[in-house]
Enzyme design. Structure first.
Site: not given
Ligand SMILES: Cc1cc2nc3c(=O)[nH]c(=O)nc-3n(C[C@H](O)[C@H](O)[C@H](O)COP(=O)(O)OP(=O)(O)OC[C@H]3O[C@@H](n4cnc5c(N)ncnc54)[C@H](O)[C@@H]3O)c2cc1C
Lengths: 806, 287
Positions: A237, A385, A760
């Site tokens: 990521q 999140c 998120e």
């Protein structure tokens, strides 16, 4: 004007810029099975590595013998910690300032910990080899219950830390203690509690779960001995961060490391950190001189590479009798497993948990977090999140419901009474954040009207009466959640990863014919960046989105970025994209002025080019400016039309939303039915409403899973009992509720396009809505709080404990 | 998740399959749909050295009516069961149950033979076969024999199949016209095995239960026939007190294991509820 001249609307539509429900361009390849994932990569001579893993949660490793494994046809090497020590890589640093064993060094600390790495000519031979490696263990008592971690006689887990009374985040109180983190004014908060009319106190647990992306973690490492270069294709990521980490720990010059993240099949935080598989594959490639592939299977993914949550939050709220909150006190016991491999910005051992005051105007608050070690998998990643925001939102949203119940007030009314008001923004929270913008009451009221909140409460009252009369075995719950997130990490003044500020970046190059390429420091794992980034550029500089290619994930070509997680891509990279586009636009304006023979200030922007003020016929399109940029720029100006922007955000962004879940539960079986789920999101400026809706659907589905059953559960011996999709709740389309989405728009005042990020929000806001619905359903039977996950048997158990079967 | 090495055989006749299985002994396993066996091989919980694939044997396919009996070939897939008019007509409970097993992908491959031969207490077909009074045809080196479903299951993954024997067909007596039936299954999600399930086949006369069979899935090491529970409802109109008695009699023989679906106490409790609901639904279908 002849009839062929496009109208303003047509010109606008052709751009497919911000606000357009542009179809996802990446789906053309994904829906045809033409994506290019790590496991699709096959290099000549490529070898395969796989792990011998520990069956024990806690044990001493007496010996490891790979002799028999090496006799298996195709097996080339068995790498152990001893091998790694020769290159000083038996341990690796974690993003949280701890160190982690790459391969078991003397002992194992969690079930399925990596013990040895077997390298073979194919995947089958590697697994045959694994089964022939003989490891002698001496089991040690496991520590599973986080509440026992700091007992005097608790087993010592991390022998490597013996005598270390200070960790990366200050003093350690116990051999299993990692850090204590405190924020807020303790004295003022204690005083507020002393003076309060009403207080509540509840230990609210957010259980351990896992991001479980469809594609597991994997990589291919290829070391070129001649050039001294290491190429790594991986499910990263944050590819640039991986490159820097490799440079720092493998001592290979950073320009000789090529990190490439191809298409990624979901990340959700699982793919931010560095895992032993990456190190072992790289070492194996250096040792063998061949490319080495490592691909995790599902069980390995669920049990070894990271987990999320596992926060145990003792929550206290002080309030007046009328329901005005006066203080918040939270203590968190944070279970990090065997190593603190939390993927937070460096200075934030508990992430941004201090957003726990939520959407409410708390005059004072105090927070303390104790991080501890247990014999469980390491991690603490942000599962869709922004760094513990999910835990914080759950904590405060459950807390507010519990307070409402104690006050005998409606939970929606209590929230309305305590919201930060629009005129209070920018709002300084008691725990140190500056909220950028918000209009909470409007969003809340819109939600209440849309679902006929009053009508639902009336129906619930009738149902409860019927239940008490014995006419039904079904109870009904309404779960209200009003969350405020903090995303877009982050400003260099408070955010870095390993010392690198958390800016993000964009490079745009426009070609002579009016098309271009944008390279960005983020990395989509399904968020649709190839679609939305082009839309920002389209609106900013008037080149159709279809004519902009977006490229991410190759560290040789993309400008340095901190990657995609924590809803940071739009707040940070989205801003960098707009700023790079604006640099281009400024140069374009100079070129247009020169070509139109007017002063720059006499030009104004008009959808897809410039026009002379007062002379609407005199225009120059961006497409024509691109051509001119390569042949007739003003004297003294460099040719070309490109720009780079590195954006250090001045503040975080604070998306918010109002969610409600309507649920029925059959007390006899605990089976629930989600009747309705309505989600209103305010993410500021909306770039692509269709993609927002998709993000919300996906995040709500995860929230549903987490709240209603998705769990990494250990038995008392430290065995993972939910280590496959048979038991780890991954809902199918059949179980997934229907989602109703809605929105309000409160732009961020400090963001170039006013966007706040949304990826998120649904996970953050969804979990408390589901959990509050379950808790609300049971509340009339006398319960105040039932821990998640709310799967069937636990609902039944709750009913039983409340005397329903008496 | 990578199986160990094995050799692969694909015989064309039952005789050849039996010969292969008996000459290769314990290390050989029949392979049907592979949806129970292959996952176990991937986890290396099963490590057969030889797989004898039954897909090439035409003699194991087909559904036929033989007087008052339906005979189903072992290699009939769950999907083919669902597509069969004969099954829908004469054994609607088999249709209902097959629909509650896994998902379409699994049902395209999974076979009824594999489902009943597997011996997994989580499989749904075995308890149903006991409820329906089915029998299995087993063929081995020393010939063929028929074993009643109710005699077949001896423990978890432990059945009456002798090494080298193949289950070739399932014979099911067709229940009386107008019978009531229901398969009630509680599961956490599509693709999950039962937390508890109950099969009921009954007939009624003059508003009273005349005959009744009750089977239980995943509530013990083997599928169960709840005989006392069935006895308790005969002659009654399934009033509340009877239902309660029947459920209690069924619960009394349940011995499920605790797992992620819930503790023993819960699984027994919902087992009782599945029995109650299946009885009520079956009675409502009598026609
Ligand atoms: C995700 C998933 C969910 C599932 N959920 C359910 C469920 O809810 N309920 C349920 O009932 N099942 C369920 N199943 C199992 C599925 O129905 C299987 O297909 C079935 O149990 C076995 O059938 P098979 O043809 O695949 O057999 P295989 O896997 O090929 O074989 C199973 C066993 O039986 C033996 N065998 C197979 N055929 C014969 C034969 N003719 N003679 C002798 N021995 C034989 C094999 O050697 C092996 O030991 C599920 C499977 C999956 C993958």
């Amino acid at each position: 004007m002849n009839d062929m001249t496009p109208t303003r609307e047509q010109r606008e539509a052709k751009l497919e810029g911000m606000g357009c429900k542009r179809k996802r361009v990446e789906d053309i390849r994904f829906t045809q099975g033409k994506g290019n994932y790590v496991d699709d990569l096959k290099l000549p001579g490529m070898l395969h590595g796989d792990f011998v893993r520990s069956p024990h949660a806690h044990a001493r490793v007496k010996s490891i013998n790979g002799d028999e494994a090496l006799k298996v046809p195709g097996v080339l090497a068995v790498i152990t910690a001893e091998t790694l020590k020769t290159v000083n890589l038996a341990w690796m640093p974690t993003l949280a300032g701890d160190v982690q064993m790459v391969l078991a060094d003397g002992k194992v600390l969690f079930q399925n910990q990596e013990v040895a790495f077997v390298v073979a000519t194919d995947r089958y031979a590697a697994d045959d080899g694994i089964n022939k490696v003989v490891v002698e263990y001496e089991p040690l008592p496991p520590l599973i219950d986080p509440f026992k971690a700091m007992d005097k006689d608790a087993p010592v887990l991390r022998e490597d830390l013996a005598g270390k009374t200070t960790g990366a985040h200050g003093p350690r109180k116990h051999h299993n203690h990692i850090f204590e983190w405190t924020v807020g004014d303790k004295d003022l908060t204690d005083a507020a509690f002393r003076k309060a009319d009403v207080t509540i106190k509840e230990m609210i647990s957010y259980h351990r779960t896992h991001p479980s992306p469809l594609e597991t973690c994997q990589c291919v490492c290829s070391f070129d001995k001649i050039k001294g270069e290491l190429s790594i294709w991986g499910t990263f990521q944050a590819p640039h961060v991986i490159r820097t980490v490799v440079a720092l720990i493998a001592k290979i010059p950073e320009h000789k490391i090529h990190v490439i993240s191809p298409d990624i099949g979901g990340g959700f935080g699982n793919k931010v950190g560095a895992y032993p598989g990456y190190i072992c594959a790289a070492v194996a490639s250096i040792v063998t001189g061949k490319p080495v592939k490592w691909v995790e299977d599902r069980i390995e993914n669920l049990t070894a590479t990271s987990f999320a949550r596992d926060y145990h939050m003792t929550t206290e709220i002080a309030s007046t009798r009328e329901g005005k909150v006066t203080g918040l006190r939270v203590h968190v016991l944070a279970d990090h497993g065997a190593f603190d491999a939390c993927a937070d910005p460096s200075k934030w051992p508990a992430g941004f948990f201090n957003i726990v005051t939520g959407s409410y105007d708390f005059p004072t608050a105090h927070l303390s977090v104790d991080g501890i070690y247990t014999n469980k998998a390491p991690g603490g990643v942000a599962y869709r999140c922004s760094f513990r925001v999910t835990e914080a939102a759950y904590c405060i949203e459950r807390g507010m419901d519990i307070l409402a119940q104690k006050l005998g007030m409606d939970p929606a009314e209590l929230r309305l009474k305590n919201f930060i008001k629009p005129e209070q923004f920018p709002y300084h929270s008691a725990l140190g954040w500056e909220y950028d913008s918000g209009d909470y009451a409007t969003a809340m009221r819109k939600m209440m009207e849309s679902v006929d909140y009053a009508g639902l409460r009336k129906e619930q009252a009738e149902k409860r009466a019927a239940f008490k009369r014995g006419e039904t075995r079904e109870i009904m719950g309404l779960g209200v959640s009003f969350f405020t997130e903090i995303v877009g990490a982050g400003p260099s003044k408070n955010c870095d990863i390993l010392g690198i500020a958390m800016f993000d970046s964009c490079e745009i190059r426009l070609h002579p014919t009016g098309a271009g390429i944008a390279r960005v420091g983020t990395k989509s794992q399904g968020q649709g960046h190839e679609t939305t980034w082009a839309q920002i550029i389209a609106t900013e500089i008037g080149i159709p989105a279809d004519d902009i290619m977006v490229e991410e994930g190759n560290t040789d070509t993309a400008p340095y970025g901190l990657g995609t997680y924590g809803s940071r891509s739009t707040p940070v990279a989205g801003a960098a994209i707009a700023m790079a586009a604006r640099k281009i636009k400024a140069k374009a304006q100079m070129i247009a002025a020169y070509k139109l023979e007017v002063h720059e200030d006499d030009l104004e922007w008009d959808i897809d080019g410039f026009r002379v003020k007062g002379l609407p016929e005199k225009t120059m399109s961006m497409k024509d400016i691109c051509w001119a940029a390569y042949n007739s720029v003003p004297p003294g100006m460099e040719p070309g039309l490109e720009a780079v922007s590195y954006y250090d955000p001045p503040n975080m962004t604070y998306p918010f939303g109002a969610y409600i879940c309507v649920m029925n539960i059959d007390v006899d079986t605990g089976v629930y039915k989600i009747r309705r789920f309505y989600a209103l999101d305010d993410c500021g400026t909306r770039i692509n409403p269709m993609i927002i809706e998709g993000q919300v659907h996906g995040g709500l589905t995860e929230a549903f899973a987490i709240a209603m059953g998705q769990e990494i559960r250990y038995d008392d011996d430290g065995n993972v009992v939910t280590g496959s999709f048979m038991d780890f709740f991954m809902p199918t389309a059949v179980e997934t509720p229907h989602w109703e989405t809605d929105f309000t728009v409160t732009p961020s005042p400090h963001h170039p396009i006013g966007a706040k990020g949304v990826g998120e929000s649904p996970n953050v806001g969804g979990v408390p809505a589901f959990s509050n619905a379950v808790n609300d359903a049971f509340s009339f039977l006398g319960s105040t709080h039932i821990q998640m996950p709310h799967d069937f048997w636990r609902n039944w158990k709750a009913a039983k404990n409340l005397g329903v079967f008496a | 998740m990578i199986p160990g090495p094995f050799s692969y055989h694909r015989p064309a006749t039952v005789a050849d399959a039996v010969k292969l299985l008996s000459t290769m002994g314990d290390e050989a396993r029949p392979l049907a749909g592979g949806h129970s066996l292959v996952p176990m091989m991937k986890l290396r919980l099963a490590t057969p050295e030889h797989l004898v694939d039954l897909h090439g044997i035409d003699g194991l396919k087909g559904i036929r009516r033989d007087g008052n009996t339906v005979v189903i070939g072992a290699m009939i897939t769950l999907h083919q069961l669902l597509a069969s008019d004969e099954i829908a007509k004469s054994l609607p409970i088999l249709h209902e149950t097959a629909l509650l097993i896994a998902d379409p992908q699994v049902r395209y491959r999974g076979t009824i033979g594999g489902n009943v031969a597997n011996g997994d207490p989580g499989n749904d077909m075995p308890a149903l076969m006991m409820t329906l009074g089915a029998s299995y045809r087993l063929e081995g080196k020393s010939g063929a024999r028929d074993v009643a479903a109710s005699e077949f299951y001896q423990g978890a993954y432990f059945t009456a199949l002798e090494p080298g024997e193949l289950l070739t067909a399932i014979s099911i007596p067709v229940p009386a016209a107008g019978h009531g039936y229901a398969y009630e299954k509680l599961k956490r999600k599509v693709g999950d095995y039962a937390t508890a399930a109950a099969a009921v086949v009954l007939t009624m006369a003059g508003g009273k239960v005349a005959t009744c069979k009750i089977g239980l899935t995943n509530l013990s090491e083997t599928p169960l026939l709840a005989e006392d529970a069935a006895k308790a409802v005969i002659g009654t109109s399934l009033d509340a007190a009877t239902l309660k008695k029947a459920a209690a009699a069924a619960v009394a023989i349940m011995a499920p294991a605790a797992d992620a679906r819930g503790p023993v106490e819960y699984r027994k409790h919902v087992g009782g509820i599945m029995v109650t609901r299946a009885l009520q639904r079956a009675a409502g279908r009598v026609g």
